[in-house]
Design a protein around this motif. Sequence first.
Motif, PDB file in Angstrom:
ATOM      1  N   GLU A   3       0.821  -1.125   0.136  1.00  0.00           N
ATOM      2  CA  GLU A   3      -0.055  -0.114   0.006  1.00  0.00           C
ATOM      3  C   GLU A   3       0.668   1.281  -0.039  1.00  0.00           C
ATOM      4  N   HIS A   4       2.184   1.034   0.145  1.00  0.00           N
ATOM      5  CA  HIS A   4       3.135   2.219   0.055  1.00  0.00           C
ATOM      6  C   HIS A   4       3.717   2.353  -1.309  1.00  0.00           C
ATOM      7  N   THR A   5       3.247   1.757  -2.286  1.00  0.00           N
ATOM      8  CA  THR A   5       3.865   1.774  -3.463  1.00  0.00           C
ATOM      9  C   THR A   5       3.242   2.736  -4.397  1.00  0.00           C
ATOM     10  N   ALA A  97       8.741  13.347  -5.571  1.00  0.00           N
ATOM     11  CA  ALA A  97       8.856  12.722  -4.459  1.00  0.00           C
ATOM     12  C   ALA A  97       8.843  13.499  -3.421  1.00  0.00           C
ATOM     13  N   ALA A  98       9.055  14.770  -3.343  1.00  0.00           N
ATOM     14  CA  ALA A  98       8.547  15.751  -2.498  1.00  0.00           C
ATOM     15  C   ALA A  98       7.259  15.901  -2.020  1.00  0.00           C
ATOM     16  N   ASP A 104       2.714  10.182   1.947  1.00  0.00           N
ATOM     17  CA  ASP A 104       2.968   9.015   2.541  1.00  0.00           C
ATOM     18  C   ASP A 104       4.387   9.128   2.701  1.00  0.00           C
ATOM     19  N   PRO A 105       5.094   9.242   4.043  1.00  0.00           N
ATOM     20  CA  PRO A 105       6.264   9.361   4.290  1.00  0.00           C
ATOM     21  C   PRO A 105       7.227   7.844   3.952  1.00  0.00           C
ATOM     22  N   ASP A 207      12.151   8.837   0.339  1.00  0.00           N
ATOM     23  CA  ASP A 207      13.364   9.406   1.403  1.00  0.00           C
ATOM     24  C   ASP A 207      14.858   9.082   1.160  1.00  0.00           C
ATOM     25  N   THR A 208      14.923   7.929   0.302  1.00  0.00           N
ATOM     26  CA  THR A 208      16.058   7.564  -0.141  1.00  0.00           C
ATOM     27  C   THR A 208      16.941   8.626  -1.335  1.00  0.00           C
TER      28      THR A 208
END
Lengths: 364, 364
Positions: A3-5, A97-98, A104-105, A207-208
């Motif tokens: 669910e975070h993809t 990304a930002a 969703d961190p 974050d990467t």
Amino acid sequence: MAEHTYAVIMAGGGGTRLWPVSRKETPKQLLPLLGEETLFQSTVSRLEALFPPERILVVTVAEQASVMQEQVPAIPPENYLIEPAPRGTASVVALAAAVLKRRDPQAVMAIQTADHHILNKDLFNYLISTAIAVAEKKYLVTLGITPTFPSTGYGYIQQGDSLGGDYKYPVYTVKSFKEKPDEATAQLLLQSGDHSWNSGMFVWRVDTILAEIERQMPDLFNSVNEIATAWETPERNEVLRSRWNGLKSQTIDYGIMEKAERVAVLPAGGLGWSDVGSWDSLFEVLLPDMNGNVATNKQYHLALDTHNTLVYSATDERLVVTIGLDDMVVVDAGDVLMICKTDQSQRVRDVVEHLKKHKQEKYL
Amino acid sequence: MAEHTYAVIMAGGGGTRLWPVSRKETPKQLLPLLGEETLFQSTVSRLEALFPPERILVVTVAEQASVMQEQVPAIPPENYLIEPAPRGTASVVALAAAVLKRRDPQAVMAIQTADHHILNKDLFNYLISTAIAVAEKKYLVTLGITPTFPSTGYGYIQQGDSLGGDYKYPVYTVKSFKEKPDEATAQLLLQSGDHSWNSGMFVWRVDTILAEIERQMPDLFNSVNEIATAWETPERNEVLRSRWNGLKSQTIDYGIMEKAERVAVLPAGGLGWSDVGSWDSLFEVLLPDMNGNVATNKQYHLALDTHNTLVYSATDERLVVTIGLDDMVVVDAGDVLMICKTDQSQRVRDVVEHLKKHKQEKYL
């Protein structure tokens, strides 16, 4: 984890590489080049096996966004991020990304381009699933394409050691990124066995990649953070416009990937990948008949002694008769008819230049 | 003498040999295939140096006559002889001769076809003047074309001895007429040096040809005499229709010339004659640029690395781009686009047959 993809489709480009079908106003991702679906629609269909529409984002320009929303109504409007002007793929990735990190961190994002074609969807899903698993381990993951000829049109990725781990598909560290080579170098890279084409498909945690952007392009990092902070406020457009205009244009490859740490590559053969960057590469991903011919409007193509010829027809009831043709591309596109030896289809660029120079923009 | 000379243009044919430009409804003589003028208009222009319009007759079918009158208003309406139905060139010649003899018993007639092209008009006039002088001596005169290749598409005329006399151009008796040969025979005829192509152009006195018709085809002779007698009366149409329908279809070559007496031939080289019977023969009579290319719409043809290619364009503002083409014919004709290797342009016939067979008459 699933669910975070998220998938992020980069779809800003214009371009006339498939002129006279693709035009300034109608770039190739918006056209049904390979069948019923447009390339943009196929890109979304391909992704939907892994990503529901509400987790597919599109970064594009305002003029194209409305057409895309018509073509794929399933993607929610708030998932369209509008670039005020082209600033290169590094800026696109950083913005996505930002914005995504605030939603969703823990997000993992798979970067796709809207105008490529992939024949083998099952393998694609397999690769993306594996790439997501690798990205979870804080790698910047690139999808490499096993070269089939010494192309001078792509950048190359040199693989290093196997990454190990219990992945479903072999994964390697990246030794180096190489820009588009000359012909002799391309030949060496092809023979080396450890180089892939850089497909422009990447998978990473937000974050990467943001940490890498902060390290290598701090101005960009600060700008997209300011934009992302304003994103859900009434100031969004003002901040976006002012910060975006200040960005210098940069590609993700040159700006970030070449000097990034913890980069991994999944070299893929048999994906049936094409950037559909010219008529001959379009031809390669179409299924020919027993004479090697492809006609987009088969019932209106009458072929006598014709072989390995593509007849691309934008007009419905127009009969196209070919007699004695070999290795040709015929493009019947309304106000322009182009007939071209397949191996010279790169010269469409020369034609486009000629038309610009001679103020015949109405054909572009 | 000159006031008794007439030209008779045979213009009945339909045909699709220059398909997709020539169609059932618009045969090639009515089309501007080679520039501003239609082939019919060029035929008349060519003749006007020797024949004023009131001494040019046209034998054609009703559907074409009105278009021709628009194209060449100078020819008086009474000079159009309308065939109720096709009955071969023997019938056409006999009708014209019979009608003309009643107008002018001393008439000499020069038979022409409406859909051929002749480059060298001065030589043409020279030949016709000479042929008229020979015809005055009660000869049936044919214009032969010196062969430039072993054609299997034309009949041949074998010349005999020189006719002698004080003519401006060499004239020979005719030894024999030969029908369209096979390839091996055509090669022999080409090498013989005493054979010409039968161009279908003839010159004779009306009384000479009518005497031959009476001798060899008495039924035809009687029928056209009855028609000619009724020509200037209210019964013309009735008599024409009834007698014409009873005629059997026959060519002048087979019906009359092969067994005629006192036949002469003027063998002409350098006339630049073409029956414009196929795209490659049309190509031969057009003037190419330095790359061997011809475009009918030059400012809309953009050629890269293109040689010996004909781009025939019926659409005005459509840009035609050719890249890497050699020895091709491109015909852009509204609802049909045809691209053909020049040496295969005879296969247009196969295409026409295919379309008939598959009930796609709308393209014919």
